[in-house]
Design a protein around this motif. Structure first.
Motif, PDB file in Angstrom:
ATOM      1  N   SER A  49       0.849  -1.192   0.000  1.00  0.00           N
ATOM      2  CA  SER A  49       0.000   0.000   0.000  1.00  0.00           C
ATOM      3  C   SER A  49       0.883   1.239   0.000  1.00  0.00           C
ATOM      4  CB  SER A  49      -0.923   0.009   1.213  1.00  0.00           C
ATOM      5  OG  SER A  49      -0.159   0.102   2.401  1.00  0.00           O
ATOM      6  N   HIS A  50       0.251   2.363  -0.329  1.00  0.00           N
ATOM      7  CA  HIS A  50       0.944   3.651  -0.333  1.00  0.00           C
ATOM      8  C   HIS A  50       0.000   4.702   0.231  1.00  0.00           C
ATOM      9  CE1 HIS A  50       3.707   6.798  -1.461  1.00  0.00           C
ATOM     10  NE2 HIS A  50       2.777   7.402  -2.173  1.00  0.00           N
ATOM     11  N   LYS A  51       0.491   5.471   1.198  1.00  0.00           N
ATOM     12  CA  LYS A  51      -0.316   6.500   1.862  1.00  0.00           C
ATOM     13  C   LYS A  51       0.174   7.864   1.416  1.00  0.00           C
ATOM     14  CE  LYS A  51      -1.695   7.970   6.505  1.00  0.00           C
ATOM     15  NZ  LYS A  51      -1.502   7.730   7.944  1.00  0.00           N
ATOM     16  N   TYR A  52      -0.772   8.741   1.127  1.00  0.00           N
ATOM     17  CA  TYR A  52      -0.421  10.080   0.673  1.00  0.00           C
ATOM     18  C   TYR A  52      -1.452  11.064   1.204  1.00  0.00           C
ATOM     19  CZ  TYR A  52       1.974  13.392  -2.373  1.00  0.00           C
ATOM     20  OH  TYR A  52       2.727  14.434  -2.847  1.00  0.00           O
ATOM     21  N   SER A  53      -1.059  12.341   1.302  1.00  0.00           N
ATOM     22  CA  SER A  53      -1.933  13.338   1.897  1.00  0.00           C
ATOM     23  C   SER A  53      -1.741  14.683   1.213  1.00  0.00           C
ATOM     24  CB  SER A  53      -1.635  13.482   3.395  1.00  0.00           C
ATOM     25  OG  SER A  53      -2.346  14.574   3.952  1.00  0.00           O
ATOM     26  N   THR A  54      -2.788  15.495   1.272  1.00  0.00           N
ATOM     27  CA  THR A  54      -2.666  16.878   0.842  1.00  0.00           C
ATOM     28  C   THR A  54      -2.180  17.717   2.020  1.00  0.00           C
ATOM     29  OG1 THR A  54      -4.915  17.445   1.492  1.00  0.00           O
ATOM     30  CG2 THR A  54      -4.608  16.633  -0.732  1.00  0.00           C
ATOM     31  N   SER A  55      -1.727  18.900   1.723  1.00  0.00           N
ATOM     32  CA  SER A  55      -1.420  19.827   2.809  1.00  0.00           C
ATOM     33  C   SER A  55      -2.728  20.474   3.269  1.00  0.00           C
ATOM     34  CB  SER A  55      -0.441  20.891   2.317  1.00  0.00           C
ATOM     35  OG  SER A  55      -1.002  21.575   1.209  1.00  0.00           O
ATOM     36  N   ALA A 105       3.422   5.725  -5.895  1.00  0.00           N
ATOM     37  CA  ALA A 105       3.181   4.300  -5.634  1.00  0.00           C
ATOM     38  C   ALA A 105       3.825   3.424  -6.703  1.00  0.00           C
ATOM     39  CB  ALA A 105       1.678   4.025  -5.557  1.00  0.00           C
ATOM     40  N   ILE A 106       3.796   3.894  -7.949  1.00  0.00           N
ATOM     41  CA  ILE A 106       4.390   3.109  -9.039  1.00  0.00           C
ATOM     42  C   ILE A 106       5.910   3.198  -8.995  1.00  0.00           C
ATOM     43  CG2 ILE A 106       4.560   2.929 -11.545  1.00  0.00           C
ATOM     44  CD1 ILE A 106       1.686   4.034 -11.640  1.00  0.00           C
ATOM     45  N   ARG A 107       6.420   4.409  -8.733  1.00  0.00           N
ATOM     46  CA  ARG A 107       7.867   4.639  -8.829  1.00  0.00           C
ATOM     47  C   ARG A 107       8.615   4.112  -7.610  1.00  0.00           C
ATOM     48  NH1 ARG A 107       9.679  10.650  -9.965  1.00  0.00           N
ATOM     49  NH2 ARG A 107       8.271  10.280 -11.698  1.00  0.00           N
ATOM     50  N   TYR A 108       8.118   4.400  -6.413  1.00  0.00           N
ATOM     51  CA  TYR A 108       8.872   4.072  -5.199  1.00  0.00           C
ATOM     52  C   TYR A 108       8.458   2.750  -4.567  1.00  0.00           C
ATOM     53  CZ  TYR A 108      10.055   8.993  -5.625  1.00  0.00           C
ATOM     54  OH  TYR A 108      10.491  10.197  -6.094  1.00  0.00           O
ATOM     55  N   LYS A 109       7.163   2.405  -4.635  1.00  0.00           N
ATOM     56  CA  LYS A 109       6.697   1.162  -4.007  1.00  0.00           C
ATOM     57  C   LYS A 109       6.571   0.008  -4.993  1.00  0.00           C
ATOM     58  CE  LYS A 109       6.002   3.063   0.075  1.00  0.00           C
ATOM     59  NZ  LYS A 109       4.724   3.163   0.746  1.00  0.00           N
ATOM     60  N   ARG A 110       6.757   0.269  -6.287  1.00  0.00           N
ATOM     61  CA  ARG A 110       6.693  -0.762  -7.343  1.00  0.00           C
ATOM     62  C   ARG A 110       5.333  -1.460  -7.367  1.00  0.00           C
ATOM     63  NH1 ARG A 110      10.942   0.901 -10.252  1.00  0.00           N
ATOM     64  NH2 ARG A 110      12.847   0.948  -9.039  1.00  0.00           N
ATOM     65  N   LYS A 152      -6.412  12.495   3.328  1.00  0.00           N
ATOM     66  CA  LYS A 152      -5.422  11.432   3.227  1.00  0.00           C
ATOM     67  C   LYS A 152      -6.040  10.244   2.495  1.00  0.00           C
ATOM     68  CE  LYS A 152      -2.892  12.686   7.396  1.00  0.00           C
ATOM     69  NZ  LYS A 152      -2.349  12.244   8.678  1.00  0.00           N
ATOM     70  N   VAL A 153      -5.231   9.617   1.650  1.00  0.00           N
ATOM     71  CA  VAL A 153      -5.694   8.445   0.900  1.00  0.00           C
ATOM     72  C   VAL A 153      -4.686   7.314   1.053  1.00  0.00           C
ATOM     73  CG1 VAL A 153      -6.996   9.763  -0.808  1.00  0.00           C
ATOM     74  CG2 VAL A 153      -4.608   9.245  -1.232  1.00  0.00           C
ATOM     75  N   VAL A 154      -5.174   6.091   0.912  1.00  0.00           N
ATOM     76  CA  VAL A 154      -4.331   4.891   0.918  1.00  0.00           C
ATOM     77  C   VAL A 154      -4.607   4.140  -0.378  1.00  0.00           C
ATOM     78  CG1 VAL A 154      -3.835   2.696   2.035  1.00  0.00           C
ATOM     79  CG2 VAL A 154      -4.303   4.714   3.422  1.00  0.00           C
ATOM     80  N   LEU A 155      -3.559   3.936  -1.164  1.00  0.00           N
ATOM     81  CA  LEU A 155      -3.669   3.196  -2.421  1.00  0.00           C
ATOM     82  C   LEU A 155      -3.206   1.766  -2.195  1.00  0.00           C
ATOM     83  CD1 LEU A 155      -2.209   5.789  -4.948  1.00  0.00           C
ATOM     84  CD2 LEU A 155      -4.539   5.564  -4.142  1.00  0.00           C
ATOM     85  N   GLU A 156      -4.010   0.809  -2.643  1.00  0.00           N
ATOM     86  CA  GLU A 156      -3.690  -0.613  -2.497  1.00  0.00           C
ATOM     87  C   GLU A 156      -4.060  -1.342  -3.772  1.00  0.00           C
ATOM     88  OE1 GLU A 156      -5.783  -2.045   0.875  1.00  0.00           O
ATOM     89  OE2 GLU A 156      -4.338  -1.274   2.333  1.00  0.00           O
ATOM     90  N   HIS A 157      -3.601  -2.580  -3.866  1.00  0.00           N
ATOM     91  CA  HIS A 157      -4.006  -3.431  -4.975  1.00  0.00           C
ATOM     92  C   HIS A 157      -5.432  -3.906  -4.731  1.00  0.00           C
ATOM     93  CE1 HIS A 157       0.311  -4.554  -6.404  1.00  0.00           C
ATOM     94  NE2 HIS A 157      -0.130  -3.444  -6.941  1.00  0.00           N
ATOM     95  N   GLY A 158      -6.253  -3.824  -5.743  1.00  0.00           N
ATOM     96  CA  GLY A 158      -7.643  -4.260  -5.628  1.00  0.00           C
ATOM     97  C   GLY A 158      -8.143  -4.775  -6.960  1.00  0.00           C
ATOM     98  N   LYS A 159      -9.457  -4.895  -7.066  1.00  0.00           N
ATOM     99  CA  LYS A 159     -10.073  -5.417  -8.279  1.00  0.00           C
ATOM    100  C   LYS A 159     -10.401  -4.264  -9.224  1.00  0.00           C
ATOM    101  CE  LYS A 159     -11.941  -9.302  -5.757  1.00  0.00           C
ATOM    102  NZ  LYS A 159     -13.119  -9.859  -5.108  1.00  0.00           N
TER     103      LYS A 159
END
Length: 197
Positions: A49-55, A105-110, A152-159
């Motif tokens: 997963s990858h977590k990201y947030s706005t200011s 998420a693509i570049r750093y977490k592959r 804040k959002v969390v990106l994960e693998h899903g369907k």
């Protein structure tokens, strides 16, 4: 002061000590054990997963929560598309945040870009700025409070959408009970409360 011994003298002294049985304990270890300890490596788990947030920016947390509900659980490309055509003022900022989160998420977490979904999206309040006086009519005054919020959002693998549609189609097929002569092993959907004749 004692003279420094050469490497040849040290090796001959070690051989004599081994023959006499007074060698070092560490040199008596088998070589296989030493090699196993050197070869052991720590394998890191692949991030899922990858977590990201706005200011924090000037918006009410209630207004921002509507956008969070709109993108939560959706594929990342679909969420970016929703923010692109949304009429809300904060949608452009959320769209840029989602695009940056996808890129990281693509570049750093592959992570696989075709399977990324916004699994979680939530809103938090920012620091409250100092209150300001708002002049009103007839000598009155009010207090102006400008609220800040962030998402804040969390990106994960899903369907993906196609997989979700295929699963929904299979579930609809299971519900269908064909009216035929062959008796099926499914319970009646809406059994009558009394005899029908």
């Amino acid at each position: 002061m004692a003279e420094k011994q050469s490497s040849k003298e040290v090796e001959t002294a070690k051989q004599l000590a081994r023959q006499e049985g007074t060698g070092s304990v560490f040199e008596a270890l088998p070589q296989a054990v030493v090699q196993k300890t050197k070869e052991a490596k720590v394998v890191k788990d692949q991030p899922t997963s990858h977590k990201y947030s706005t200011s924090n920016f000037k918006i009410s947390h209630r207004k921002l929560n509507m956008l969070a509900n709109q993108i939560s659980g959706k594929p990342i490309d679909y969420a970016i598309l929703q923010m692109q055509f949304s009429e809300k003022r904060a949608s452009s900022r959320i769209m840029n945040m989602l695009a940056t989160a996808k890129d990281h998420a693509i570049r750093y977490k592959r992570l696989d870009p075709s399977k990324l979904i916004v699994s979680q999206a939530w809103v938090g309040k920012g620091p409250r700025p100092p209150k300001r006086v708002e002049p009103r009519g007839r000598g009155h005054h009010g207090i102006r409070i400008r609220s800040n919020a962030h998402m804040k959002v969390v990106l994960e693998h899903g369907k993906t959408l196609e997989e979700q549609k295929a699963i929904a189609f299979q579930q609809k097929l299971k519900r269908i009970a064909s009216p035929s002569i062959i008796r099926e092993d499914q319970p009646l959907r809406n059994p009558a409360r009394q005899w029908t004749w």
